[in-house]
Write a protein that holds these residues in place. Structure first.
Motif, PDB file in Angstrom:
ATOM      1  N   LEU A 234     -61.335  79.296  46.960  1.00  0.00           N
ATOM      2  CA  LEU A 234     -61.140  80.223  45.452  1.00  0.00           C
ATOM      3  C   LEU A 234     -60.644  79.206  44.429  1.00  0.00           C
ATOM      4  O   LEU A 234     -60.209  79.974  43.437  1.00  0.00           O
ATOM      5  CB  LEU A 234     -59.844  81.153  45.589  1.00  0.00           C
ATOM      6  CG  LEU A 234     -60.354  82.228  46.681  1.00  0.00           C
ATOM      7  CD1 LEU A 234     -58.989  83.097  47.094  1.00  0.00           C
ATOM      8  CD2 LEU A 234     -61.542  82.783  46.513  1.00  0.00           C
ATOM      9  N   HIS A 236     -61.713  76.621  41.232  1.00  0.00           N
ATOM     10  CA  HIS A 236     -62.618  76.138  40.146  1.00  0.00           C
ATOM     11  C   HIS A 236     -62.241  74.808  39.577  1.00  0.00           C
ATOM     12  O   HIS A 236     -61.298  74.575  38.914  1.00  0.00           O
ATOM     13  CB  HIS A 236     -63.158  77.251  39.095  1.00  0.00           C
ATOM     14  CG  HIS A 236     -62.693  78.593  39.604  1.00  0.00           C
ATOM     15  ND1 HIS A 236     -63.270  79.332  40.615  1.00  0.00           N
ATOM     16  CD2 HIS A 236     -61.863  79.608  39.018  1.00  0.00           C
ATOM     17  CE1 HIS A 236     -62.779  80.332  40.776  1.00  0.00           C
ATOM     18  NE2 HIS A 236     -62.060  80.641  39.763  1.00  0.00           N
TER      19      HIS A 236
ATOM     20  N   ALA B  64     -60.065  85.657  41.777  1.00  0.00           N
ATOM     21  CA  ALA B  64     -60.757  84.425  41.419  1.00  0.00           C
ATOM     22  C   ALA B  64     -62.205  84.652  40.907  1.00  0.00           C
ATOM     23  O   ALA B  64     -62.632  83.894  40.200  1.00  0.00           O
ATOM     24  CB  ALA B  64     -61.081  83.771  42.908  1.00  0.00           C
ATOM     25  N   GLN B  65     -62.665  85.762  41.477  1.00  0.00           N
ATOM     26  CA  GLN B  65     -64.165  85.999  40.803  1.00  0.00           C
ATOM     27  C   GLN B  65     -64.002  86.610  39.393  1.00  0.00           C
ATOM     28  O   GLN B  65     -64.786  85.968  38.493  1.00  0.00           O
ATOM     29  CB  GLN B  65     -64.901  87.270  41.671  1.00  0.00           C
ATOM     30  CG  GLN B  65     -65.001  86.921  43.285  1.00  0.00           C
ATOM     31  CD  GLN B  65     -66.185  86.057  43.475  1.00  0.00           C
ATOM     32  OE1 GLN B  65     -66.990  85.566  42.550  1.00  0.00           O
ATOM     33  NE2 GLN B  65     -66.001  85.435  44.663  1.00  0.00           N
ATOM     34  N   GLU B  67     -62.005  85.545  37.319  1.00  0.00           N
ATOM     35  CA  GLU B  67     -61.751  84.548  36.522  1.00  0.00           C
ATOM     36  C   GLU B  67     -63.219  83.941  36.076  1.00  0.00           C
ATOM     37  O   GLU B  67     -63.447  83.449  34.797  1.00  0.00           O
ATOM     38  CB  GLU B  67     -60.686  83.335  37.136  1.00  0.00           C
ATOM     39  CG  GLU B  67     -59.415  83.762  36.873  1.00  0.00           C
ATOM     40  CD  GLU B  67     -58.482  83.061  37.746  1.00  0.00           C
ATOM     41  OE1 GLU B  67     -58.880  81.931  38.187  1.00  0.00           O
ATOM     42  OE2 GLU B  67     -57.440  83.395  38.045  1.00  0.00           O
ATOM     43  N   ILE B  68     -63.818  83.471  37.113  1.00  0.00           N
ATOM     44  CA  ILE B  68     -65.186  82.951  36.899  1.00  0.00           C
ATOM     45  C   ILE B  68     -65.995  83.803  35.800  1.00  0.00           C
ATOM     46  O   ILE B  68     -66.578  83.490  34.769  1.00  0.00           O
ATOM     47  CB  ILE B  68     -65.859  82.937  38.127  1.00  0.00           C
ATOM     48  CG1 ILE B  68     -65.284  82.001  39.075  1.00  0.00           C
ATOM     49  CG2 ILE B  68     -67.499  82.508  37.941  1.00  0.00           C
ATOM     50  CD1 ILE B  68     -66.052  81.803  40.495  1.00  0.00           C
TER      51      ILE B  68
END
Lengths: 236, 258, 602
Positions: A234, A236, B64-65, B67-68
């Motif tokens: 998780l 980036h 998390a997704q 944030e992308i």
């Protein structure tokens, strides 16, 4: 046997196998004769297991420290590498391990309440979850990545890597998940023995040390994965 | 003395307790009050914990997704620490749930909690001190940027040997290996320091005073020093010649710093 | 004694013999020992295994010292018109025919290669197979339950398993030696450990051996912690425990918290060596200093695993043989725990020249903390000796040598902890001498002293006091001759791990080598004393020294279940001023006379 051979143990608390052969197996388990009572034996085993879990946590600490240092040095490599992992498989494996943790906790409850049938069912589900975890890990995670060249260290041969240090990421990925998978296998093996013993009726109210201790180990494997999952999948 | 120190043959626990003043099955009173080891969790409790854990798993994946998506769609750059902080906070909550309830630490003796806390303390020391060293090394070394030049100590040694940080010549009095003042050593070093001074002020004077080999070496050293720019971030990949190793796409960046 | 007790004691004498009583024939006895879960037998098996490994490591050390008798030099002479090359000072090269892997290398490199292997062998065996398990696994296993009044350690089967793991790990190490040995040094620093002997498995074998031995250490530590928590005799509170037990407890905490880190370190090192994963390889973006952090995070705390048990032994020997209550019991207990706590904060001082400056400064400051609890201990021992009635027998002589040498070892640690002086002394013979004064002058000396202190209890036999004292004196002289010279060599710049040196160091090196021979003779005399005692020693009484802790209440050697009845503790372990020791004659061990007005014992 004279009272002397049990030393400080009040003999009436320590069952003699031959005298009570009609009782279920768990009631016939004597405790080792250097303990004063069953409760002491049980407590000591739990403390011992917690100490052992301490060592397991500190074993993984090495991996986490290496992860922290290299992530600090090569954030790009880690972000790129992490994008190559499929978060769906990771999340699914997390769910599987959480469910298996639940079934182990439930099986302890079953032993405490003498629900022998449910105990076996819950332990079997746990083992099935472990199997599922390993299958997903190997067929959907390791195998395709290895085939594409996303390998650790000198074996790294993925042609589209965007950062010169991505092989370090893969080294840590395989080390961390590999050592974790080894712990899953060890935990599953222990639980398998527990399951076999439960068929012989070894566990019952206040006599479930083995299942409790194995359960603690299994939960720890789960906790390690709870941390590995976000760190690997998780970021980036 | 002897009969004070020996317990009689094991009798019933109650009579022993009266005679000895403590329970022989539990002389230190570990179990007084409650039985720690045998807490039975209710099924509702277990299911609630599982549901919470699954929910938190969804939350951490979702965040998390998100944030992308936010970063890509809205063009907002989220600092990296936010991502780490969110993920690790959720993971810690999950771990606490598992440890406290599935592993029943909440109902257990305090000793086991202590064991876990000591373990975490040790982990903290390990990661903390190691990071202090591994994370700060480059920053610490950058204090010396002015003194470091690439290519070993060949050129650097000459200059460092001759000048201190403020540029003043160092060797007014040079001692020999055995402590005596050897004029030979001092003269040699003064010569070098003079040569370097001359070179930086007027290369032609230096050329006239030095042998061609020494002059050439000084020249090379100064060229290398001019071309050098200190790397802001460490670049640790040095040997990419191995065929198995991956080669970086933009070679220029990599080579400039090597 | 009451009637009931007499009756029971009689029954026991009939039913229950000493733990050494053979069971049936020779084979049955061997099988009984191999499958025993009795902590005493396991402790004895550990003792003999450790003694054997000590012998192996000692032989390697003698080899190293022999090689250093003369500096290795190439001598070229012209004889009858032909140039002849020969070497001086090559001793170990004579082993070349039997050491695999060096036959092909001619001349000077073969000898130096064997030298590298000899000192690596010495370091690996002495650290992982002798000093780390020495006191806890042998004397600790034997006496911890006895001192607590328990029948066994908490997990007897794990205890046996730990012995088998120890033997298994040692076999791996010995196998690597038979295959030709390794030249990595005991620290397995990368890149030595990842690049030397690339085509051989023996480095992996030795790393695996250390990995396996770690499990043995963890199991012992885990067992001791639970035993201390759960199996203390009725009436024994935390501050009624003998300080040896405190020392074992602190040691066990370190073992449990530090050893797993060496596990993962060595695992990653094997990954690095076999699969080249690159995390310790700077060519691939890794970092060898990271390996050093990992390694010393274990290996520094483990230095205290080695020395804290020695403190424990000295804590037992000094009050018993000086017949005086220990000075500052609680301070001693807390100092023991304090050392254990500080041990996790100072590992960076092994890396002053390798790590960054900030970390080095922090670690240097923290390192000085170690001096506080250690000094408390030394002062307390000296205060205990003051006005005691000191018996100069072997255990006490060993305790006094310990005080002398450990103090030297500790004080020479201070210049090494200081960043500026460490730059000069780093990796020199000064360091070698420093840690030998602590590890050998501290731990091994206390260990041998402890063996003498408890030998009558363990085997029920007395030893020959005169020869034991001769051995002790020889060990003291030999040790100081061997290692004090190395302090001088180190300050003059002799680097460690070199087979050759400038000629002006030769005199001190030769003194050191002579010292190593005296040391070896001293230990051989002790071996003879032990064998003589086992074969022909007089029977030992239950309490030959007048000790007060619980192990002196049972028989010598102890019965199979340790005590006829679970003992109830009514007095502290060092109350020599108020309690007559069990099984002793007041004429032989009189209570101290009451103090005159105004007189103080400390």
């Amino acid at each position: 046997m004279t009272s002397i051979d049990t030393g400080g143990n009040p003999p009436q608390n320590n069952p003699q196998p031959q005298a009570l052969s009609t009782e279920p197996r768990w009631k016939r388990q004597p405790f080792a004769n250097h303990w004063r009572s069953h409760a002491e034996d049980f407590d000591a085993c739990k403390i011992g297991m917690w100490l052992f879990l301490t060592t397991e946590v500190l074993l993984f600490a090495g991996i986490f420290v290496a992860y922290a240092v290299f992530r600090m040095w090569y954030p790009e490599a880690f972000a790129n590498g992490s994008h190559h992992l499929d978060v769906h498989w990771g999340a699914l494996n997390t769910v599987i391990l959480l469910i298996s943790s639940f079934t182990v906790a439930a099986s302890i409850r079953n032993a405490q309440l003498n629900q022998q049938g449910l105990l076996k069912i819950n332990l079997s589900i746990t083992l099935f979850c472990a199997l599922l975890f390993m299958i997903i890990k190997f067929t959907f995670e390791y195998a395709p990545k290895w085939a594409e060249g996303k390998r650790p260290g000198v074996w790294f041969s993925y042609p589209f890597a965007a950062d010169p240090n991505e092989h370090i990421w893969w080294s840590l990925y395989y080390s961390a998940t590999g050592i974790h998978a080894l712990h899953v296998l060890i935990g599953a093996a222990v639980l398998f023995v527990i399951l076999l013993k439960s068929f012989k009726g070894w566990y019952g109210p206040k006599h479930y040390t083995g299942i409790e201790v194995a359960g603690l180990y299994w939960h720890l494997v789960d906790v390690i994965w709870i941390f590995l999952f976000p760190l690997l999948y998780l970021i980036h | 003395m002897a009969d004070q120190q020996h317990q009689g043959p094991a009798g019933s626990p109650t009579s022993d307790k009266e005679k000895l003043g403590f329970d022989p099955t539990d002389p230190h009173g570990f179990h007084e009050g409650e039985e720690h080891g045998h807490h039975i969790l209710s099924m509702r409790m277990l299911v609630t914990i599982l549901a919470l854990l699954l929910l938190l798993t969804g939350l951490t994946v979702g965040s998390a997704q998100a944030e992308i998506v936010i970063a890509e769609e809205l063009g907002i750059t989220i600092p990296q620490w936010v991502n780490v902080a969110v993920a690790m906070t959720i993971a810690t909550i999950k771990a606490i749930l598992v440890v406290a309830f599935f592993m029943q630490l909440y109902y257990d003796t305090k000793l086991n909690t202590m064991i876990l806390l000591f373990c975490l303390l040790t982990f903290g020391l390990f990661i903390g001190f190691t990071s202090i060293d591994m994370g700060n090394r480059d920053r610490i070394y950058s204090w010396k940027d002015g003194q470091h030049t690439p290519g070993g100590t060949g050129g650097l040694g000459l200059e460092r040997a001759a000048f201190d940080r403020d540029g003043n010549p160092r060797f007014t009095a040079v001692l020999g290996p055995d402590g005596e003042d050897t004029g030979r050593v001092r003269r040699a070093r003064e010569e070098v320091s003079d040569a370097i001074t001359d070179f930086s002020s007027d290369p032609e004077v230096a050329r006239s005073r030095l042998s061609p080999e020494v002059f050439e070496r000084l020249q090379r050293y100064h060229e290398r020093k001019k071309a050098y720019r200190p790397a802001p971030t460490p670049n640790r990949v040095t040997d990419l010649s191995s065929p198995r190793l991956f080669a970086p796409p933009d070679d220029e960046e990599g080579d400039a710093n090597n | 004694m009451s009637t009931i007790d007499t009756h029971n004691a009689g029954q026991h004498a009939h039913h229950e013999g000493s733990y050494l009583t053979p069971h049936g024939g020779a084979l049955a006895t061997i099988w009984n020992w191999a499958t025993t879960i009795d902590h005493k037998k396991i402790g004895v098996m550990y003792l003999f295994a450790i003694m054997f490994m000590f012998f192996l490591g000692g032989v390697a050390a003698l080899g190293v010292r022999a090689e250093l008798w003369e500096p290795t030099r190439v001598v070229t002479q012209v004889v009858e018109g032909e140039t002849v090359t020969s070497y001086t000072g090559q001793v170990l090269v004579n082993l070349a025919p039997i050491v695999p892997g060096v036959e092909s290398e001619g001349g000077i490199s073969a000898g130096m290669n064997i030298y590298n292997r000899a000192f690596s062998l010495h370091g690996i065996i002495m650290t992982f197979m002798v000093i780390v398990p020495s006191v806890p696994a042998s004397l600790g296993n034997f006496f911890l339950p006895l001192m607590l009044g328990a029948k066994d350690v908490a997990f007897p089967r794990l205890n046996l398993m730990s012995w088998y793991i120890y033997v298994f790990g040692s076999i791996f190490a010995v196998a690597a030696v038979v295959m030709g040995g390794v030249d990595t040094g005991w620290t397995f620093y990368t890149p030595y450990s990842t690049m030397t002997d690339a085509d051989h498995l023996r480095v992996v074998f030795v790393i695996l051996a250390a990995f396996i031995l770690g499990f043995s250490s963890i199991l012992t530590g885990l067992n001791f912690i639970v035993t201390v928590h759960k199996l203390r005799a009725p009436g024994m509170g935390w501050f009624d425990m003998p300080l040896f037990v405190w020392a074992m407890y602190a040691t066990a905490i370190i073992q449990v918290l530090a050893t797993p880190v060496i596990g993962i370190t060595l695992l990653l090192l094997i990954f690095e060596r076999v699969f080249h994963v690159g995390i310790f390889d700077p060519r691939m973006g890794g970092d060898p200093v990271l390996y050093q952090h990992f390694f010393w995070f274990y290996s520094h705390p483990v230095v205290y695993v080695m020395i804290i048990p020695a403190f424990g032994i000295i804590n037992e020997i000094i009050p018993v043989h000086a017949r005086k209550k220990l000075f500052g019991y609680r301070a001693m207990a807390f100092a023991t725990l304090g050392i254990a706590a500080v041990s996790f904060l100072v590992w960076g001082h092994h890396m002053f020249t390798a790590s960054g400056e900030l970390a080095a400064m922090i670690f240097s400051a923290l390192t000085f903390l170690v001096a506080i609890p250690t000094a408390i201990k030394v002062f307390n021992w000296v205060a205990t000796l003051y006005k005691g009635s000191i018996a100069f027998n072997t255990p006490m002589l060993y305790a006094l040598s310990f005080l002398f040498m450990f103090t030297i070892g500790g004080l020479t640690g201070l210049p090494l902890a200081t960043l500026a002086t460490d730059l000069h002394l780093h990796d020199s013979y000064f360091v070698v001498a420093h840690f030998h004064y602590v590890m050998m002058g501290g731990t091994i000396i206390a260990f041998v002293g402890g063996i003498h202190h408890w030998w009558p209890k363990m085997f029920g036999k007395l030893y020959n006091e005169r020869w034991a004292i001769i051995g002790c004196v020889l060990v003291f002289i030999g040790f100081n001759l061997t290692f004090f010279t190395q302090f001088i060599l180190g300050t003059r710049g002799m680097p460690r791990r070199y087979a050759s040196y400038p000629d002006e160091f030769q005199f001190l090196h030769q003194l050191s080598t002579i010292g190593s021979w005296i040391l070896g003779i001293g230990f051989l005399i002790h071996l003879g004393v032990f064998v003589h005692s086992l074969v022909a020693g007089r029977k030992a009484p239950e309490n030959p020294w007048g000790g007060l802790s619980l192990e002196w209440e049972t028989e010598s050697p102890p019965i199979e279940h340790n005590f006829h009845h679970e003992p109830i503790v009514k007095h502290g372990p060092y109350d020599f001023d108020t309690v007559q020791p069990p099984h002793t004659d007041p004429a032989e061990f009189p209570m101290p006379e009451p103090l005159r007005p105004g007189e103080r014992t400390h």
